[in-house]
Design an enzyme around this catalytic site. Structure first.
Site, PDB file in Angstrom:
ATOM      1  CB  ILE A  81      -6.240  -0.737   5.652  1.00 55.49           C
ATOM      2  CG1 ILE A  81      -6.833  -1.837   5.056  1.00 55.49           C
ATOM      3  CG2 ILE A  81      -6.532   0.718   4.814  1.00 55.49           C
ATOM      4  CD1 ILE A  81      -8.199  -1.512   5.111  1.00 55.49           C
ATOM      5  CB  ALA A  82      -1.292  -2.966   3.368  1.00 54.56           C
ATOM      6  CB  VAL A  83      -5.612  -5.720   0.224  1.00 58.80           C
ATOM      7  CG1 VAL A  83      -5.914  -6.974  -0.417  1.00 58.80           C
ATOM      8  CG2 VAL A  83      -6.556  -5.393   1.366  1.00 58.80           C
ATOM      9  CD  GLU A 115      -3.661  12.340   8.798  1.00 55.18           C
ATOM     10  OE1 GLU A 115      -2.507  11.637   8.848  1.00 55.18           O
ATOM     11  OE2 GLU A 115      -3.621  13.099   9.878  1.00 55.18           O
ATOM     12  CG  ASN A 120      -4.485   5.398  -1.822  1.00 54.10           C
ATOM     13  OD1 ASN A 120      -5.206   4.571  -2.690  1.00 54.10           O
ATOM     14  ND2 ASN A 120      -3.873   5.054  -0.772  1.00 54.10           N
ATOM     15  CE1 TYR A 127     -10.196   3.485   4.433  1.00 49.83           C
ATOM     16  CE2 TYR A 127      -9.203   5.252   3.374  1.00 49.83           C
ATOM     17  CZ  TYR A 127      -8.846   4.014   4.144  1.00 49.83           C
ATOM     18  OH  TYR A 127      -7.896   3.331   4.460  1.00 49.83           O
TER      19      TYR A 127
END
Ligand code: COA
Length: 159
Positions: A81-83, A115, A120, A127
């Site tokens: 996932i990335a923004v 994971e 992070n 999460y």
């Protein structure tokens, strides 16, 4: 000319499509030490077991972020996932995750894994607020840019 003058709008979350592969690769390379190529994204998006969502500016078409998930029976795993940096901390990561979780529920997925690097903070916060809990650890699974090892936390969420 007109399109250049259009103002940036809030991204709208939609299903990830194969046309998004190049943008996924570009964004992935901004954050991960071993970036996946356009071909890898095309292959994953085309796979029947892989699902994804993208955040796209509806007026300018700018690609703001994405999530990619692989399903196996009634379980699934978040692959990535990335923004975009310019859009972070504005709720898009959560929207992508919520959109994907709703889609997975509809197709009968009951448990979602991932994971995450223990260092992070942004991802862990995302999460934790989405009811993921730690179910395991992979010691020294990641390397920082300086080469020092970091643990991977294995998180799971009941859908
Ligand atoms: C993780 C990531 C996808 C979050 O996307 P985002 O759009 O910024 O997330 P949101 O705005 O929806 O924020 C979700 C929560 O995380 C928190 N958060 C976001 N960035 C944060 C940061 N840098 N530090 C601490 N908390 C942060 C938000 O405050 C929010 O918590 P809240 O609901 O208590 O306010 C984004 O930071 C990212 O792309 N990181 C690089 C790629 C990456 O690490 N992916 C995860 C791999 S497991």
């Amino acid at each position: 000319m007109f399109s250049m003058l259009r103002r940036r709008a809030r991204p709208v979350v939609e299903d990830l499509r194969i046309e998004h592969a190049a943008e996924c690769a570009r964004l992935h390379a901004d954050f991960f030490a071993h970036p996946w190529g356009v071909n890898e994204f095309e292959t994953m998006i085309a796979s029947a077991a892989v699902y994804g969502a993208a955040g796209v500016d509806p007026s300018r078409g700018d690609f703001g972020g994405f999530i990619l998930v692989r399903r196996a029976a009634d379980e699934a795993e978040i692959l990535t996932i990335a923004v975009d940096k310019s859009l972070q901390k504005q709720g898009l990561g959560r929207e992508l995750l919520d959109f994907q979780v709703s889609g997975l529920r509809r197709i009968g997925v009951r448990r979602l894994f991932l994971e995450v690097d223990e260092n992070n903070r942004a991802a862990r916060r995302l999460y934790e607020k989405s009811a993921f809990a730690q179910v395991g650890t992979r010691p020294g699974y990641y390397r920082s840019a300086e080469g020092s090892p970091a643990n991977a936390l294995i998180l799971a969420c009941e859908l």
